[in-house]
Design a protein around this motif. Structure first.
Motif, mmCIF file in Angstrom:
data_model
loop_
_atom_site.group_PDB
_atom_site.id
_atom_site.type_symbol
_atom_site.label_atom_id
_atom_site.label_comp_id
_atom_site.label_asym_id
_atom_site.label_seq_id
_atom_site.Cartn_x
_atom_site.Cartn_y
_atom_site.Cartn_z
ATOM 1 N N UNK A 71 18.182 75.957 103.174
ATOM 2 C CA UNK A 71 17.386 77.193 103.163
ATOM 3 C C UNK A 71 17.723 78.056 104.377
ATOM 4 N N UNK A 72 17.769 79.385 104.194
ATOM 5 C CA UNK A 72 18.005 80.267 105.348
ATOM 6 C C UNK A 72 16.828 80.230 106.311
ATOM 7 N N UNK A 73 17.089 80.450 107.570
ATOM 8 C CA UNK A 73 16.022 80.474 108.568
ATOM 9 C C UNK A 73 15.189 81.742 108.383
ATOM 10 N N UNK A 74 13.878 81.637 108.176
ATOM 11 C CA UNK A 74 13.038 82.830 108.028
ATOM 12 C C UNK A 74 13.129 83.730 109.260
ATOM 13 N N UNK A 75 13.104 85.033 109.024
ATOM 14 C CA UNK A 75 13.220 86.008 110.103
ATOM 15 C C UNK A 75 11.899 86.753 110.305
ATOM 16 N N UNK A 76 11.653 87.166 111.536
ATOM 17 C CA UNK A 76 10.439 87.919 111.835
ATOM 18 C C UNK A 76 10.487 89.288 111.166
ATOM 19 N N UNK A 77 9.328 89.793 110.814
ATOM 20 C CA UNK A 77 9.219 91.116 110.209
ATOM 21 C C UNK A 77 8.019 91.849 110.797
ATOM 22 N N UNK A 78 8.147 93.148 110.860
ATOM 23 C CA UNK A 78 7.035 93.995 111.299
ATOM 24 C C UNK A 78 6.048 94.127 110.142
ATOM 25 N N UNK A 79 4.767 93.946 110.424
ATOM 26 C CA UNK A 79 3.738 94.061 109.385
ATOM 27 C C UNK A 79 3.429 95.532 109.143
ATOM 28 N N UNK A 80 3.627 96.027 107.915
ATOM 29 C CA UNK A 80 3.316 97.442 107.636
ATOM 30 C C UNK A 80 1.808 97.644 107.509
ATOM 31 N N UNK A 81 1.279 98.586 108.264
ATOM 32 C CA UNK A 81 -0.154 98.866 108.183
ATOM 33 C C UNK A 81 -0.432 99.835 107.040
ATOM 34 N N UNK A 82 -1.591 99.683 106.437
ATOM 35 C CA UNK A 82 -1.964 100.550 105.317
ATOM 36 C C UNK A 82 -2.476 101.883 105.848
ATOM 37 N N UNK A 83 -2.490 102.866 104.987
ATOM 38 C CA UNK A 83 -3.055 104.171 105.343
ATOM 39 C C UNK A 83 -4.399 104.336 104.639
ATOM 40 N N UNK A 84 -5.274 105.071 105.254
ATOM 41 C CA UNK A 84 -6.610 105.299 104.698
ATOM 42 C C UNK A 84 -6.704 106.724 104.168
ATOM 43 N N UNK A 85 -7.517 106.965 103.141
ATOM 44 C CA UNK A 85 -8.386 105.995 102.439
ATOM 45 C C UNK A 85 -7.578 105.010 101.602
ATOM 46 N N UNK A 86 -8.156 103.828 101.426
ATOM 47 C CA UNK A 86 -7.471 102.757 100.704
ATOM 48 C C UNK A 86 -8.481 102.048 99.810
ATOM 49 N N UNK A 87 -8.059 101.661 98.617
ATOM 50 C CA UNK A 87 -8.941 100.950 97.692
ATOM 51 C C UNK A 87 -8.733 99.449 97.853
ATOM 52 N N UNK A 88 -9.745 98.778 98.397
ATOM 53 C CA UNK A 88 -9.659 97.333 98.562
ATOM 54 C C UNK A 88 -10.161 96.640 97.297
ATOM 55 N N UNK A 89 -9.748 95.400 97.108
ATOM 56 C CA UNK A 89 -10.120 94.683 95.902
ATOM 57 C C UNK A 89 -10.390 93.221 96.218
ATOM 58 N N UNK A 90 -11.173 92.579 95.363
ATOM 59 C CA UNK A 90 -11.446 91.158 95.532
ATOM 60 C C UNK A 90 -10.162 90.396 95.204
ATOM 61 N N UNK A 91 -9.623 89.614 96.142
ATOM 62 C CA UNK A 91 -8.379 88.891 95.857
ATOM 63 C C UNK A 91 -8.602 87.784 94.835
ATOM 64 N N UNK A 92 -7.571 87.489 94.067
ATOM 65 C CA UNK A 92 -7.691 86.478 93.015
ATOM 66 C C UNK A 92 -6.440 85.603 92.981
ATOM 67 N N UNK A 93 -6.525 84.491 92.263
ATOM 68 C CA UNK A 93 -5.408 83.564 92.145
ATOM 69 C C UNK A 93 -4.402 84.077 91.112
ATOM 70 N N UNK A 94 -3.126 83.820 91.374
ATOM 71 C CA UNK A 94 -2.070 84.263 90.463
ATOM 72 C C UNK A 94 -1.065 83.166 90.150
ATOM 73 N N UNK A 95 -0.952 82.173 91.004
ATOM 74 C CA UNK A 95 0.101 81.162 90.866
ATOM 75 C C UNK A 95 -0.385 79.968 90.056
#
Length: 384
Positions: A71-95
């Motif tokens: 497996x390749x070595x995972x690399x660091x990434x900058x976390x993209x911040x969201x812009x407001x206004x933003x619609x939040x939602x109740x997270x759910x299972x998908x996997x």
């Protein structure tokens, strides 16, 4: 996190009339002694007994080891911040299947979440826990919340019960957590538009401290805590300059809390790989702790066998703290109850240990259906 049979490896006590036999778990290769007793109306199915003592030393799955090596070595990434206004939602299972795992790991969300963990690891590189670091109001607030949760353990003593694992008082502690979790989130988010994010980040927070039904804890819960921190970074509450204190102050305090919960309430290890697992409960402190020791002048991976080093430096280095804790709660020879950690001690330097653990975390945790089937996806950690 809802209970799933796949997370547990069941082993039954020996029947007095049956000679000892060896059975092997089909999922991870760990072994348990003795066949299960027959199930009748008089004799109900035995309760789950966690693997806490050394199993037979069967080698890990070869294909799995190759997957980690290649497996390749995972690399660091900058976390993209969201812009407001933003619609939040109740997270759910998908996997639900390996195909879903593949879909998740081909997404930008997966790469960015793992990149966030790599960035946290890099922020603590060659630094001690006590080294000065910026402590923002957000970091101070999280630490204060965790200290409150630690104090509750003293206020809710364990019950006297015959069962060795899974003290029922943990459910009382977890119930108090549920009653106060929303107010904790509001303390973090303060005023304004951020109050609407509670609906999305609260489930990650609640899943970070173990399951109250099974009274267990494992790397899936730990990953939820990392996901909660990732969500706080996505909304801009945690910034890159906070990363060192997130590890050295927040995660260290979280580790203190979880160890106290494990010891006081005897939490069972969720999904433990037994003797061939890295650790019954945690993974991330080994990643962060190995990063701390990169380029250390004196301490090498083999230094974990020196008890004087563990006694004198485990308060400064998470990796040493983890080894000291394992030695405290497990009996017998280190090479027998923790052969994987023993093997890692033979790696020539901490940089190789760190990169190897990052690859292993992706393969052994983030690519495992029994763990990730409980993971949640919303607008901050998207299911693309």
């Amino acid at each position: 996190m809802e209970p799933k049979e796949e997370e547990h490896h069941e082993s039954s006590p020996k029947s007095p009339r049956t000679p000892p036999l060896t059975s092997t778990c089909c999922k991870c290769g760990t072994t348990a002694l003795g066949p299960p007793p027959p199930v009748t109306e008089i004799s109900p199915p035995p309760n789950y007994i966690p693997i806490r003592t050394p199993a037979l030393n069967l080698p890990p799955n070869h294909n799995q080891s190759q997957a980690i090596i290649l497996a390749p070595v995972p690399q660091s990434q900058k976390v993209p911040t969201i812009s407001f206004p933003h619609t939040f939602q109740i997270p759910c299972k998908q996997i639900q299947s390996p195909d879903d795992i593949s879909r998740f790991h081909s997404s930008a969300s997966s790469a960015n979440f793992l990149g966030f963990i790599v960035s946290l690891s890099e922020s603590i590189r060659s630094r001690k826990i006590s080294d000065p670091c910026l402590q923002s109001l957000t970091v101070q607030c999280i630490v204060s919340i965790l200290e409150t949760l630690i104090q509750w353990i003293d206020e809710i003593p364990p019950l006297q019960q015959s069962s060795r694992y899974g003290n029922l008082s943990f459910r009382s502690w977890h119930s108090r957590l549920g009653d106060n979790a929303e107010s904790f989130m509001l303390r973090l988010l303060l005023e304004g538009d951020l109050q609407s994010v509670t609906v999305e980040i609260l489930p990650y927070f609640m899943d970070s401290f173990g399951n109250s039904s099974r009274i267990d804890y494992g790397t899936g819960h730990e990953t939820n805590f990392a996901a909660w921190l990732y969500c706080l970074a996505r909304i801009g509450l945690i910034k890159e300059e906070d990363y060192q204190s997130v590890v050295a102050r927040v995660f260290v305090k979280y580790l203190e809390l979880m160890r106290k919960l494990q010891l006081v309430y005897c939490l069972e290890p969720a999904g433990s790989h037994g003797v061939w697992g890295l650790d019954d409960y945690h993974f991330l402190p080994f990643i962060f702790g190995s990063s701390q020791l990169i380029d250390h002048k004196y301490m090498k991976p083999k230094s974990v066998h020196n008890q004087d080093i563990l006694d004198n430096f485990s308060n400064e280095y998470m990796y040493l703290s983890c080894i000291a804790f394992v030695r405290k709660v497990k009996k017998g020879l280190f090479a027998e109850h923790s052969p994987l950690l023993d093997d890692i001690s033979g790696v020539p330097n901490w940089n190789k240990v760190n990169t190897g653990l990052l690859k292993m975390y992706k393969v052994e945790v983030l690519q495992k259906v029994p763990i990730m089937q409980h993971f949640l996806f919303g607008s901050l950690l998207k299911w693309d």
